[in-house]
Enzyme design. Structure first.
Site, PDB file in Angstrom:
ATOM      1  N   SER A  82      50.044  35.957  49.800  1.00  0.00           N
ATOM      2  CA  SER A  82      50.276  37.389  49.607  1.00  0.00           C
ATOM      3  C   SER A  82      49.133  38.135  48.929  1.00  0.00           C
ATOM      4  O   SER A  82      49.159  39.368  48.865  1.00  0.00           O
ATOM      5  CB  SER A  82      51.576  37.620  48.827  1.00  0.00           C
ATOM      6  OG  SER A  82      52.682  37.408  49.668  1.00  0.00           O
ATOM      7  N   THR A  83      48.134  37.438  48.459  1.00  0.00           N
ATOM      8  CA  THR A  83      46.911  38.129  48.054  1.00  0.00           C
ATOM      9  C   THR A  83      46.390  38.948  49.236  1.00  0.00           C
ATOM     10  O   THR A  83      45.735  39.980  49.060  1.00  0.00           O
ATOM     11  CB  THR A  83      45.853  37.115  47.583  1.00  0.00           C
ATOM     12  OG1 THR A  83      46.390  36.368  46.482  1.00  0.00           O
ATOM     13  CG2 THR A  83      44.578  37.804  47.132  1.00  0.00           C
TER      14      THR A  83
END
Length: 400
Positions: A72-73
């Site tokens: 999710s970065t």
């Protein structure tokens, strides 16, 4: 510069020695795989270090350009693509998505705005309502079509995390506007202007990419894990939240040294980044849209990302994510923001101090996940304190 601890490669300004030592201690005593940390201060590189190995066998050393699947970065990087388009007037945050992507109006979605998608308020996060087969998560074009036809659920208007669908929603939006895949937009909007070699959506051919190390999420597919996961997903609210990231059978895509999921092109979760690439993207935010002599975003566009400025108001009092980022405060940086990823990678910016941070590693271990998710947060206090030392040293030099 100063002498780095044993096992740490790269370079760092002496003022950031405490941050380097914290990184070294974290990997020698806890993470024990490979990883990297990059820090920029007002556009200048002050830390670029790496350590450990990039494969499960522990034989391939981590290098300066090693990238890792960062989950999710990716959302923070994809959001920057949106902001580049908004900066040129191609996107207005408060315009309904369906005005750009007409098929999206199906299912009563005509009022969902770009801002709603960036704030996880579209009511389209539950994977159970979209998948016929768990392997469908690997086909971004198919999932964009299904989201265009879908009807929002009861979470519409609420900030419920769109862990996976966030990427498909923005991918469909940007294709409708530009005619280009998000993978290509990563290249033309970010990688090429910034000269980045470690910024990819999905596994890049021929690049140095770390293997994931650890039992990953295999527990959810075990004899014990399957019924336990199924029971939890039936709990109201909690089940919806969990099902934004997991459906039965999908855990197979997360197994192996480099997961099948990592080959997909999903702007929510399959970014493959080096720490330096992440830090450079966030240096744009910390630097009012400028980096390395280029003004890639107008200052007002960047300031709108900081919810304190009032340049991009959000009337919904429940908003947690703001234009694609979540609050990421730490000691000395109470108003910082960014995005963390599964396993603890992260991108972070503090516009007040001009600090930008990128952090990646290659461990994915369900049983250590609660601690791993705060790895970036564990490093940030020493980084902000080091920045204070740097500023005091600079002030002393000017005074002399």
């Amino acid at each position: 510069m100063f002498t780095l601890p044993t096992g740490i490669n790269g370079a760092a300004d002496p003022a950031f020695a405490p941050a380097v030592r914290a990184f070294a201690l974290l990997f020698s005593r806890y993470v024990r795989t490979g990883g990297a940390l990059a820090v920029y201060l007002r556009g200048e590189p002050v830390v670029n270090i790496w350590t450990g190995t990039a494969d499960a066998a522990g034989e391939i050393p981590w290098e300066a350009d090693t990238a890792a699947l960062s989950f999710s970065t990716t959302k923070g990087i994809t959001s920057m693509v949106i902001h580049r388009l908004a900066d040129r007037g191609s996107i207005d945050y408060d315009v309904p998505v369906a005005e750009y992507w007409p098929e999206f109006a199906d299912g009563g979605k005509h009022s969902i705005t770009v801002r709603d998608v960036l704030a996880h308020r579209a009511g389209l996060g539950d994977l159970r309502r979209l998948l016929d087969d768990p392997a469908d998560v690997l086909d971004h074009a198919l999932m964009e079509q299904r989201l265009a036809a879908a009807t929002p659920d009861w979470t519409r208007g609420l900030p419920m995390y769109h862990a996976v669908t966030f990427g498909w929603l923005l991918g469909g939006l940007t294709r409708a506007i530009t005619g280009q895949e998000m993978e290509e937009l990563y290249r033309v909007e970010l990688a090429e202007p910034l000269g980045l070699s470690g910024l990819h959506l999905g596994h890049p051919a021929g690049a140095a990419v770390a293997e994931m190390v650890g039992p990953a999420l295999s527990f959810t597919g075990t004899r014990l894990g399957r019924p336990l996961t199924a029971a939890v997903t039936r709990i109201p609210v909690l089940g919806t939240l969990i099902s934004s990231a997991h459906v039965a059978g999908a855990e197979a895509a997360l197994l192996g040294p480099f997961p099948d999921f990592g080959t997909a092109r999903n702007g929510a979760a399959t970014g493959v980044f080096s720490a330096d690439a992440i830090a450079r993207i966030y240096a744009l935010i910390a630097g009012d849209g400028a980096f390395d002599g280029q003004q890639l975003l107008a200052p007002d566009t960047v300031r709108a990302l900081d919810r304190r400025t009032g340049l991009s108001p959000d009337s919904n009092p429940l908003t947690f994510w703001h234009l694609g980022y979540h609050p990421f405060p730490t000691l000395g940086a109470p108003h910082a923001f960014g995005h963390i990823g599964l396993g603890g990678s992260g991108g972070w910016a503090d516009p007040d101090s001009g600090l930008a941070v990128g952090f990646v590693h290659n461990r994915l271990d369900l049983f250590r996940l609660p601690v791993d998710m705060i790895l970036t947060s564990l490093l940030l206090p020493t980084i902000t304190r080091s920045a204070g030392s740097y500023a005091r040293r600079a002030a002393a030099v000017r005074a002399a």
